[in-house]
Every structure is written in C-alpha cells, then in structure tokens.
Design an enzyme around this catalytic site. Structure first.
Site, mmCIF file in Angstrom:
data_model
loop_
_atom_site.group_PDB
_atom_site.id
_atom_site.type_symbol
_atom_site.label_atom_id
_atom_site.label_comp_id
_atom_site.label_asym_id
_atom_site.label_seq_id
_atom_site.Cartn_x
_atom_site.Cartn_y
_atom_site.Cartn_z
ATOM 1 N N ARG A 114 0.836 -1.199 0.000
ATOM 2 C CA ARG A 114 0.000 0.000 0.000
ATOM 3 C C ARG A 114 0.886 1.270 0.000
ATOM 4 N NH1 ARG A 114 -0.730 4.656 2.767
ATOM 5 N NH2 ARG A 114 -0.362 3.557 4.720
ATOM 6 N N ASP A 115 1.483 1.544 1.156
ATOM 7 C CA ASP A 115 2.270 2.771 1.282
ATOM 8 C C ASP A 115 3.465 2.752 0.325
ATOM 9 O OD1 ASP A 115 3.215 5.182 2.289
ATOM 10 O OD2 ASP A 115 2.964 4.596 4.369
ATOM 11 N N CYS A 170 3.850 9.739 0.482
ATOM 12 C CA CYS A 170 2.458 10.154 0.459
ATOM 13 C C CYS A 170 2.283 11.090 -0.724
ATOM 14 C CB CYS A 170 2.091 10.868 1.760
ATOM 15 S SG CYS A 170 0.443 11.587 1.737
ATOM 16 N N ASN A 226 8.910 4.697 4.141
ATOM 17 C CA ASN A 226 8.711 4.140 5.480
ATOM 18 C C ASN A 226 10.046 3.626 6.007
ATOM 19 O OD1 ASN A 226 5.530 3.567 5.929
ATOM 20 N ND2 ASN A 226 6.047 3.425 3.771
HETATM 21 ZN ZN ZN Z 1 2.875 6.163 5.463
#
Ligand code: ZN
Length: 322
Positions: free
Chosen positions: A20-21, A247, A256
């Site tokens: 996801r991220d 983001c 991350n």
């Molecule tokens: Zn994040």
C-alpha cells in the site's frame, strides 16, 4: 544501573505496508503479477500482517486500481492478516466484497493534510468514518477496524500537532469502538523524545488501546523513533520492504522505515518477530528490478551485524592491493 530494557516487549508484530504505502507512491504502475509476487515473498519470509493495498478511488490513486485483484490472488491459507487502508463507504464496500481481514480507516490529525489528502476537514472525515465503521460492523463483525491518524507527530503544512489534538481524534475513534489505533508520522517529522512522550501521554489517557506506530524515515530518525516506541511498550510497527513509500499528498514525503532494517534491529536486541530475516533480505533485493530504482535499506547493502567476515581473506586482499 537501571535496566532500560525492562519495559521493552519480547515480541513485536511487524506489519509490512509495501503493498500500500510502498507502491502507492511509485511513478510507474506496477503490474498486478509483480505486486502479488512481492506479497508472496513476504509470506514466505514469515510476515503475518500485511497492509496489502488501499481501496481508494482509482482516479485519485491509479496505482491501487487493482486492489481487489491483488487481494484475490495473495495466499490466504497461511494465517496472514491482510489489511487495507480506505477513506470512505465505497472503499469499505469494495474491501468487504474482496474479502479483507482488517480495515484501516485514516484521518489526519492536522486540518491542512486532511484537506490535501481527503479534500475535507478532519471533523467531517471523522463523521464519515463513523458511518463506515458502523457499516463494516453490521456487514461483517469479524473484520477488525484500526483507526490510523496521519500527521500524528507533525504536519508539512500546519507544523506541530498538539497532543490534545491527537487525544481529540483518539476519543472519536474510541467512540467508534476501535481497540487499535495507529499513530502515523506521515512525513517523518517526529523525533525520538517526542515519540516517547506522545505515546506515553496517549497510553496514560487510553490504557486499554493498542497503540501502533507507522514511521517514515524522511529525516533518518525512523529507527530511533521505533526504539522510543519500544521503550514505552509499543508492540506493533508498520514498515515497508526496501523502505519504499511516501504520500502523494504531502510534499517531500519519503519512504517508510524498511522492514528488513526494523526486523534486523529488533532481532539484534533479542526481540522476536517470527520473521526469517535472511528470507526477507532476499525478497528486498528483488525490489529494484520491480520498481526500477535503488531502494532505501541498510541491511541489503551492509548485511547483518552478525554476518562476520573471515579475517584472513581481508589480510590477503590488503597485501595483494599493496
Ligand atoms: Zn505512510
């Protein structure tokens, strides 16, 4: 001498969020086949909690348009909990139809980031998430709900986020019945002292809540912040294979903390994760071919601290060089 390890957990659950991220910020659309292969690699390495995708509007984040397909193709018989981030009712409907195990509902603590990310104010988002939470409970009570608070430690637009503001959001997530809440340092603005103090403060007010940390390494403080979280008893951390991530709605956001670097640190400190670090490193080394660029990870370059080199070989190489 006081024992600083006294409050540290013996076992930590690491949720990998590369699906996801990690992938959401990649400029090249990653084929579904390759996404599935990365997730299969994580499962082989023993990762039991995976944020696999997000159910957002495909026009807003085209990289996540294949959310349902990815979820349909990842191994479901290995005891892995698959989670997805989503912002609204439509996303929840799609996620439940796709058979998600756990839903992460996201709101930003700061007003400006919430507007950049979700196009509405924080309170308006929370009102919407309450409806989503009620819908999920009614449709499938087995699906776990986690409240994620973006920009918990600072906002690239608004700056500092007061702890009172976090408590205000947590209060509303608690009213929705959430037992787990993730504090996200979306753009890597946190420092270790702040993480320790903030987590201690929210735990004091809500001792029944399982607080998780989602940390970015934007300014090189990611693992130090994780250590600060461990010291105040945090037992669940998000991280992304290869330190991918960012983001799309926050300027300057980068990856991350890398899953392999976090697991390496935990194992070196004697904290168990159930993950096979060598297998994880092998999977991380495949990422550059998939995303088309180098990845931000230390242990895939430097190796593990416990990988010792034969002294004789170095001596021979030196004399040869001389
Ligand atoms: Zn994040």
């Amino acid at each position: 001498m006081s024992d600083i390890s006294a409050a540290m957990p013996r076992h930590v659950i690491v949720t990998d969020v590369v699906g996801r991220d990690g992938f959401q910020d990649e400029p090249r659309i990653i084929p579904t086949d390759e996404k599935v292969r990365v997730i299969e690699g994580l499962v082989r390495a023993g990762v039991t909690s995976i944020e696999v995708t997000s159910f957002v509007h495909p026009k807003v984040v085209p990289q996540m348009a294949d959310a349902a397909e990815v979820l349909a193709r990842v191994p479901r018989d290995r005891g892995v909990t698959y989670s997805a981030l989503l912002p609204n009712l439509k996303g929840a409907q799609r996620a439940l139809a796709a058979g998600i195990d756990e839903i992460h509902l996201v709101v930003s603590a700061s007003e400006s980031h919430n507007r950049a990310n979700l196009n509405r104010g924080t309170q308006e988002s929370l009102d919407q998430l309450r409806e989503v939470a009620e819908y999920v409970r009614a449709e499938d009570p087995k699906v776990a709900l986690v409240g994620t608070i973006a920009t918990s430690f600072g906002c690239p637009f608004d700056g500092a986020v007061p702890v009172d503001r976090l408590l205000w959001v947590i209060e509303q997530f608690r009213a929705m019945g959430m037992a787990s809440i993730a504090l996200a340092d979306t753009t890597g603005m946190a420092n270790p002292l702040q993480v320790g103090q903030t987590v201690a403060a929210v735990k004091q007010r809500f001792p029944e809540v399982d607080f998780q940390l989602h940390l970015h390494n934007t300014r090189g403080l990611g693992l130090a912040n994780a250590f600060a979280g461990l010291q105040v008893g945090v037992t669940r951390f998000d991280a992304a294979l290869g330190g991918l991530g960012g983001c799309p709605f926050a300027p300057g956001a980068t990856g991350n903390i890398s899953t392999e670097d976090l697991v390496h640190m935990l194992h070196e400190m004697g904290i168990e994760t159930g993950i096979d670090l060598d297998a994880l490193i092998a999977e991380a080394k495949k990422l550059p071919d998939i995303v088309g660029h180098e990845v931000e990870s230390f242990v895939i370059k430097g190796g593990k601290a416990c990988d010792l080199h034969p002294f004789e070989e170095i001596k021979i190489a030196r004399s040869a060089a001389a």
